[in-house]
Design a protein around this motif. Sequence first.
Motif, short mmCIF file in Angstrom:
data_model
loop_
_atom_site.label_atom_id
_atom_site.label_comp_id
_atom_site.label_asym_id
_atom_site.label_seq_id
_atom_site.Cartn_x
_atom_site.Cartn_y
_atom_site.Cartn_z
N SER A 158 0.83 -1.20 0.00
CA SER A 158 0.00 0.00 0.00
C SER A 158 0.87 1.26 0.00
N LEU A 159 1.90 1.27 0.83
CA LEU A 159 2.81 2.42 0.87
C LEU A 159 3.57 2.58 -0.44
N LEU B 226 10.29 5.09 -0.57
CA LEU B 226 9.76 4.22 0.48
C LEU B 226 10.87 3.74 1.41
N GLN B 227 12.02 3.42 0.85
CA GLN B 227 13.14 2.98 1.69
C GLN B 227 13.55 4.08 2.66
N MET B 228 13.65 5.31 2.18
CA MET B 228 14.01 6.43 3.05
C MET B 228 12.98 6.61 4.17
N VAL B 229 11.72 6.50 3.81
CA VAL B 229 10.65 6.69 4.79
C VAL B 229 10.66 5.56 5.81
N LEU B 230 10.86 4.32 5.36
CA LEU B 230 10.88 3.21 6.31
C LEU B 230 12.06 3.30 7.26
N LEU C 230 2.95 9.23 -6.12
CA LEU C 230 3.54 10.54 -5.81
C LEU C 230 4.71 10.87 -6.72
N THR C 231 5.50 9.85 -7.10
CA THR C 231 6.69 10.11 -7.91
C THR C 231 6.49 9.85 -9.39
N GLY C 232 5.62 8.90 -9.73
CA GLY C 232 5.42 8.55 -11.12
C GLY C 232 6.52 7.68 -11.69
N LEU D 121 12.20 5.55 -8.29
CA LEU D 121 12.15 6.63 -7.31
C LEU D 121 11.22 6.27 -6.16
N ALA D 122 10.12 5.59 -6.48
CA ALA D 122 9.18 5.17 -5.44
C ALA D 122 9.85 4.21 -4.46
#
Length: 164
Positions: free
Chosen positions: A17-18, A36-40, A25-27, A31-32
């Motif tokens: 889902s994330l 996601l890795q940075m956010v996790l 968001l990135t298209g 990049l997605a």
Amino acid sequence: MDRYEGFHEFVRARQQSLMRTAYLLTGNAHLAEDLLQMVLIRVAAHWAKLARNGNPEAYARRALVNQTISWRRRKQVELPGAELPEQAATGQLHDEATVRRLALQHALARLTPKQRAVIVLRFYEDRSEQETAELMGVSVGTVKSQTNYALAKLRALAPEEVYR
């Protein structure tokens, strides 16, 4: 007690889902994944607090939006551009659904990061104005105005589509 107890289960349960949100968001799939890795990594750093008295998914979604906006603002990452791919040299025509999807991708790529985030959260994830405002860290009025501007821009960029 393990500092990351429950984190791996959270990632397994919410990763797809994330990832969809990050992609929208990135298209761009690559990049997605980076986003996601940075956010996790951030979620893991705050996991003990989030697991105890927070909402880790809401934190992760807000971090996805904030990091995307930050990347665009700082020009650290060039998000996919507004160029449509050329028709294949074979002359093969795309079906109507593919053409519409490409036109929508093209139009979304031309939105500002906040406008794109509002469209993704409100219409793809079917979030309320209040939820979207909380996830973006802005007022409900900002969500309403950004939605209005984004839809107007989408109508101008892809008039053959109906955005209501």
